[in-house]
Write an enzyme that holds these catalytic residues in place. Sequence first.
Site, PDB file in Angstrom:
ATOM      1  N   HIS A  21     -20.043  33.249 -19.804  1.00 21.02           N
ATOM      2  CA  HIS A  21     -19.339  34.373 -20.448  1.00 21.02           C
ATOM      3  C   HIS A  21     -18.633  33.919 -21.723  1.00 21.02           C
ATOM      4  O   HIS A  21     -18.482  34.693 -22.665  1.00 21.02           O
ATOM      5  CB  HIS A  21     -18.302  34.986 -19.493  1.00 21.02           C
ATOM      6  CG  HIS A  21     -18.915  35.693 -18.313  1.00 21.02           C
ATOM      7  ND1 HIS A  21     -20.120  36.343 -18.381  1.00 21.02           N
ATOM      8  CD2 HIS A  21     -18.474  35.848 -17.038  1.00 21.02           C
ATOM      9  CE1 HIS A  21     -20.399  36.871 -17.192  1.00 21.02           C
ATOM     10  NE2 HIS A  21     -19.425  36.583 -16.367  1.00 21.02           N
ATOM     11  N   HIS A  35     -15.278  24.465 -15.015  1.00 15.60           N
ATOM     12  CA  HIS A  35     -14.010  24.639 -14.292  1.00 15.60           C
ATOM     13  C   HIS A  35     -14.232  24.552 -12.793  1.00 15.60           C
ATOM     14  O   HIS A  35     -13.395  25.009 -12.027  1.00 15.60           O
ATOM     15  CB  HIS A  35     -13.387  25.989 -14.668  1.00 15.60           C
ATOM     16  CG  HIS A  35     -14.294  27.148 -14.364  1.00 15.60           C
ATOM     17  ND1 HIS A  35     -15.350  27.478 -15.167  1.00 15.60           N
ATOM     18  CD2 HIS A  35     -14.327  27.999 -13.325  1.00 15.60           C
ATOM     19  CE1 HIS A  35     -15.984  28.509 -14.636  1.00 15.60           C
ATOM     20  NE2 HIS A  35     -15.386  28.838 -13.502  1.00 15.60           N
ATOM     21  N   CYS A  90     -14.217  27.056  -7.576  1.00 13.55           N
ATOM     22  CA  CYS A  90     -14.287  28.411  -8.150  1.00 13.55           C
ATOM     23  C   CYS A  90     -15.115  29.338  -7.259  1.00 13.55           C
ATOM     24  O   CYS A  90     -14.573  30.131  -6.511  1.00 13.55           O
ATOM     25  CB  CYS A  90     -14.850  28.409  -9.576  1.00 13.55           C
ATOM     26  SG  CYS A  90     -15.019  30.094 -10.220  1.00 13.55           S
TER      27      CYS A  90
HETATM   28  C1  CXF Z   1     -12.860  33.453 -13.992  1.00  8.95           C
HETATM   29  C2  CXF Z   1     -12.035  34.654 -13.872  1.00  8.95           C
HETATM   30  C3  CXF Z   1     -11.695  35.202 -15.219  1.00  8.95           C
HETATM   31  C4  CXF Z   1     -11.100  34.210 -16.106  1.00  8.95           C
HETATM   32  C5  CXF Z   1     -11.979  33.013 -16.230  1.00  8.95           C
HETATM   33  C6  CXF Z   1     -12.290  32.438 -14.897  1.00  8.95           C
HETATM   34  N1  CXF Z   1     -13.034  32.899 -12.738  1.00  8.95           N
HETATM   35  C7  CXF Z   1     -13.936  31.984 -12.461  1.00  8.95           C
HETATM   36  O1  CXF Z   1     -15.026  31.866 -12.901  1.00  8.95           O
HETATM   37 ZN    ZN Z   2     -16.062  30.184 -12.167  1.00  6.12          ZN
END
Ligand code: CXF
Ligand code: ZN
Length: 369
Positions: free
Chosen positions: A45, A61, A167
């Site tokens: 994203h 992350h 995550c």
């Molecule tokens: C996202 C949720 C929106 C902010 C960035 C991280 N969570 C995990 O991918």
């Molecule tokens: Zn994530």
Amino acid sequence: METTAAILWEQGQDWSVETIELDPPKGREVQVRLVASGMCHSDEHIVQGDLPGLFPIICGHEGAGVVEAVGPDASFVEVGDHVVFSFMPSCGSCSSCASGHSNLCDNGGLLVAGRQIDGTSRHHAQGQDLQTLLLLGTFAHDTVVHEWSCVKVPKEVPLDKACLVGCGVTTGWGSSVYAADVQPGDKVAVVGVGGIGSAAIQGAALAGAEQIFAIDPLEWKHEVAQGFGATHTASNLEEAAALIEEETWGRKCDKVIMAMGLGDGATMDQVMGLAAKRGRVVVTNIHSAAETSNTIPMLDLTLSEKQVVGSLFGSANPRKDIPRLLELYSAGRLDLDGMITRTYTLEDINQGFADMREGKNIRGVLRYE
Ligand code: CXF
Ligand code: ZN
């Protein structure tokens, strides 16, 4: 020290794998040698601009590794500790943390892209400071993070699997168990069978859902979803609506978990149509920051007492739930191995994201040998 990282110099570009300069940890920061990092849609994203990014940035992350050095003020993380990163820090003392919602820690709030918590940078390349996604930057062999982002885990747990709990797994599993509050006998729909969706299916199954409808356009994921506990599968929302109507005798689903790669406000009328009276729709997937409208039928919301709730990080408490989910993994009650479709080296990161875009993976994982 020098290490290797994948840098996104500008939105829409490929990842550039290169040598970076990493400063030693300051204050309560810790330096971690990463073992593995999952590739999450949120990283994509940033590439696509659906989430706002600051550039240049090291994304990633969903990481796990071994602590190599700690800053002078580190209080609970020590050299040699095995840690899974939490994509939200948990400071323990802000009002969110204090009220049992450390997924919403004030120190993580809007820090999608940032530097260290003190506003300075430990990561540099080509004479520039680098941002790190969610204060982590796990697309690198080494990183420096605040100890608030670290969750200590037992040394027996394989870190190349445990990274997923930083995550996607916690987000999906918690979406079912906490945000949706799935109850024994519930009928549940999970829209999207990726990292989040496959964990949501497993959470719903463990919570005792009687029927779990997994919805994904990719046929190969239907069988995978069944392996995680889905009882029914459908290829799209229209097909799911007919199947759910039939299989629930018109009652529809008590809980609907939205776990698509990218949510689409224009389909919310169909999504709401999968939910029973008093049914709850949990919006876990990200919608583009640019999206400003949706098609939720507002009259039905009232007349059927439906609920639409957002959920971040599965509404979980990372420092409690990450070890807990790893215990379930060790006990054979949570399947992480089956979620990892392919592994890559850091040098192959662009291939990993190409595979994500083509829907080839439940999760792709970068392994740093
Ligand atoms: C996202 C949720 C929106 C902010 C960035 C991280 N969570 C995990 O991918
Ligand atoms: Zn994530």
